[in-house]
Design an enzyme around this catalytic site. Structure first.
Site, short mmCIF file in Angstrom:
data_model
loop_
_atom_site.label_atom_id
_atom_site.label_comp_id
_atom_site.label_asym_id
_atom_site.label_seq_id
_atom_site.Cartn_x
_atom_site.Cartn_y
_atom_site.Cartn_z
N CYS A 1 -13.11 -13.06 1.09
CA CYS A 1 -14.16 -13.06 2.10
C CYS A 1 -14.00 -11.90 3.09
O CYS A 1 -14.94 -11.13 3.33
CB CYS A 1 -14.21 -14.40 2.82
SG CYS A 1 -12.60 -15.05 3.32
N1 LIG Z 1 -12.94 -20.91 1.74
C1 LIG Z 1 -13.40 -19.67 1.68
O1 LIG Z 1 -14.11 -19.19 2.57
C2 LIG Z 1 -13.05 -18.80 0.50
C3 LIG Z 1 -13.66 -17.56 0.41
C4 LIG Z 1 -13.36 -16.73 -0.68
C5 LIG Z 1 -12.45 -17.15 -1.63
N2 LIG Z 1 -11.83 -18.35 -1.49
C6 LIG Z 1 -10.86 -18.73 -2.53
O2 LIG Z 1 -11.48 -19.69 -3.38
C7 LIG Z 1 -10.50 -20.62 -3.87
C8 LIG Z 1 -10.93 -22.02 -3.47
O3 LIG Z 1 -11.01 -22.05 -2.05
P1 LIG Z 1 -11.58 -23.30 -1.25
O4 LIG Z 1 -11.77 -22.83 0.14
O5 LIG Z 1 -12.71 -23.91 -1.98
O6 LIG Z 1 -10.32 -24.27 -1.33
P2 LIG Z 1 -10.24 -25.84 -1.08
O7 LIG Z 1 -11.37 -26.29 -0.25
O8 LIG Z 1 -8.87 -26.11 -0.61
O9 LIG Z 1 -10.44 -26.44 -2.54
C9 LIG Z 1 -9.61 -26.13 -3.63
C10 LIG Z 1 -9.75 -27.24 -4.67
O10 LIG Z 1 -8.86 -26.94 -5.73
C11 LIG Z 1 -8.43 -28.16 -6.34
N3 LIG Z 1 -7.02 -28.06 -6.66
C12 LIG Z 1 -6.48 -28.09 -7.90
N4 LIG Z 1 -5.18 -27.93 -7.86
C13 LIG Z 1 -4.84 -27.81 -6.58
C14 LIG Z 1 -3.61 -27.63 -5.91
N5 LIG Z 1 -2.45 -27.50 -6.58
N6 LIG Z 1 -3.63 -27.55 -4.56
C15 LIG Z 1 -4.78 -27.66 -3.87
N7 LIG Z 1 -6.00 -27.80 -4.47
C16 LIG Z 1 -6.00 -27.89 -5.81
C17 LIG Z 1 -8.74 -29.26 -5.37
O11 LIG Z 1 -9.77 -30.00 -5.99
P3 LIG Z 1 -9.45 -31.26 -6.88
O12 LIG Z 1 -8.44 -32.08 -6.14
O13 LIG Z 1 -10.76 -31.92 -7.03
O14 LIG Z 1 -8.90 -30.70 -8.17
C18 LIG Z 1 -9.34 -28.59 -4.16
O15 LIG Z 1 -10.47 -29.31 -3.66
C19 LIG Z 1 -9.17 -20.19 -3.24
O16 LIG Z 1 -8.46 -19.40 -4.14
C20 LIG Z 1 -9.60 -19.38 -2.02
O17 LIG Z 1 -8.65 -18.42 -1.64
C21 LIG Z 1 -12.12 -19.19 -0.46
#
Ligand SMILES: NC(=O)c1ccc[n+]([C@@H]2O[C@H](COP(=O)([O-])OP(=O)(O)OC[C@H]3O[C@@H](n4cnc5c(N)ncnc54)[C@H](OP(=O)(O)O)[C@@H]3O)[C@@H](O)[C@H]2O)c1
Length: 345
Positions: free
Chosen positions: A144
């Site tokens: 981001c």
């Molecule tokens: N948030 C942002 O603004 C943003 C922007 C750009 C890129 N990203 C990237 O996109 C990816 C997802 O980000 P997010 O913000 O959506 O993250 P998040 O809200 O923490 O969600 C990640 C999901 O991954 C799953 N998961 C599976 N294995 C996991 C583990 N070992 N530890 C934690 N979660 C696990 C979980 O879903 P289940 O429990 O349902 O499997 C969790 O809900 C990351 O790599 C992040 O760096 C995020």
């Protein structure tokens, strides 16, 4: 087109679901979740009630496109068999963004599970690298902060309009940028009425920004990058400072040259906008949308240009850009499914 999402319960996962649910060519056939398999998505996100999607375990069916919205480190280990099955993968994490696996290991503090596959990935920032993205099977969706920063800087560096070692990126993000996981520093009472810098000169997005700026400048670029946490849910506002190149026109011409460069870079773009002179980007301009907004001013007292860039971290900074990338690799109109306007207030 059959699509799936791994990590569907995360913030970027649910944003993907919101967008893909309205995409005319995408049929969501798989939502993978390690923690909530068997539950209706509405049990996790009531605002998605009525979609009728049930979360499944991580056994991935045949798909055209899989979005991986997981923490970094997992996609690298899992992607190769998926590609062999003919599934195109768009990874929202960091596993394929850095060309050098040792850099990845240094900044992310984990061993890269499959360094050999990094060269198959394309860095998916469509407005800058569209031609390279078309037809690819593995897309590294940008971070981001890098999205906000690179949109502002790459055209100016490509044209040699900045002194490349003078770049300062002072960026602020809403709290959803850290994902949904529990973290004491992100509790309401820690964040509310608070404003702080973090990851000063050591944030993991630094090498990603520097890598792409180095490609643009054709010379090693280092930046001073300081992210801040702002008590809001979504949005990134990056304020960027750089000394303009020596000999860049007369004093009166410098701002015009800089402005013309960004104008030319983005005048045909549907999602990136250089605002009219004097109108400065705000995060609410992009809230819930795939739009990015830019503005700049040359400060003749210091010889620096100041550029402000705003995006929604969850849309142009993640899931919206991922859908844009899907459209490109699948040969669809790039803005398909992304036309929905943002939200205000
Ligand atoms: N948030 C942002 O603004 C943003 C922007 C750009 C890129 N990203 C990237 O996109 C990816 C997802 O980000 P997010 O913000 O959506 O993250 P998040 O809200 O923490 O969600 C990640 C999901 O991954 C799953 N998961 C599976 N294995 C996991 C583990 N070992 N530890 C934690 N979660 C696990 C979980 O879903 P289940 O429990 O349902 O499997 C969790 O809900 C990351 O790599 C992040 O760096 C995020």
């Amino acid at each position: 087109m059959k699509v799936g999402i791994l990590g569907a319960t995360g913030y970027t996962g649910q944003e993907l679901l919101r967008l893909l649910n309205n995409h005319p060519e995408a049929e969501i056939v798989y939502l993978g979740s390690s923690s909530s398999a068997g539950k209706d998505i509405a049990a996790v996100y009531p605002h998605l009630s009525g979609c009728g999607y049930v979360l499944e375990d991580e056994c991935i069916p045949d798909l055209d496109v899989l979005f991986v919205a997981l923490p970094h480190g997992i996609a690298a280990a899992r992607v190769e068999p998926l590609l062999k099955r003919g599934i195109k993968v768009i990874d929202l994490g960091a596993d394929f963004r850095l060309r050098d696996s040792l850099e990845y290991e240094k900044w992310y503090k984990v061993k890269h599970a499959n360094p050999g596959i990094i060269s198959e990935a394309v860095y998916g920032l469509p407005e800058l690298y569209r031609d390279q993205i078309y037809g690819k099977s593995l897309v590294a969706n940008p971070g981001c902060y890098p999205t906000a920063s690179l949109l502002a800087l790459v055209p100016l560096l490509e044209e040699g309009l900045l002194q490349k070692q003078t770049i300062v990126i002072d960026a602020k993000s809403g709290v959803s940028g850290a994902g949904r996981g529990v973290n004491q520093a992100l509790h309401f009472s820690e964040v509310n009425e608070n404003f702080k810098a973090y990851g000063v000169a050591e944030h993991r997005h630094t090498p990603e920004i520097e890598q792409q700026l180095t490609f643009a400048a054709k010379n090693k670029v280092h930046v001073s990058f300081v992210p801040h946490l702002v008590p809001m849910t979504r949005g990134i506002l990056a304020t960027i400072y750089a000394q303009v190149a020596e000999g860049l026109g007369t004093e009166g011409q410098k701002e015009k040259i800089l402005r013309e460069c960004l104008k030319e870079a983005y005048q045909q773009e549907q999602f990136v906008h250089l605002l009219p002179e004097g109108v400065w980007p705000q995060t609410k301009y992009c809230y819930g949308s795939n739009h990015a907004f830019l503005q700049l001013k040359y400060d003749e007292r210091t010889g620096r240009v100041i550029i402000v860039s705003a995006i929604d971290n969850l849309v142009k900074g993640a899931s919206g850009q991922a859908v844009q990338n899907m459209n490109i690799i699948m040969g669809l109109p790039e803005g398909m499914g992304l036309a929905a306007r943002g939200m205000w207030p």
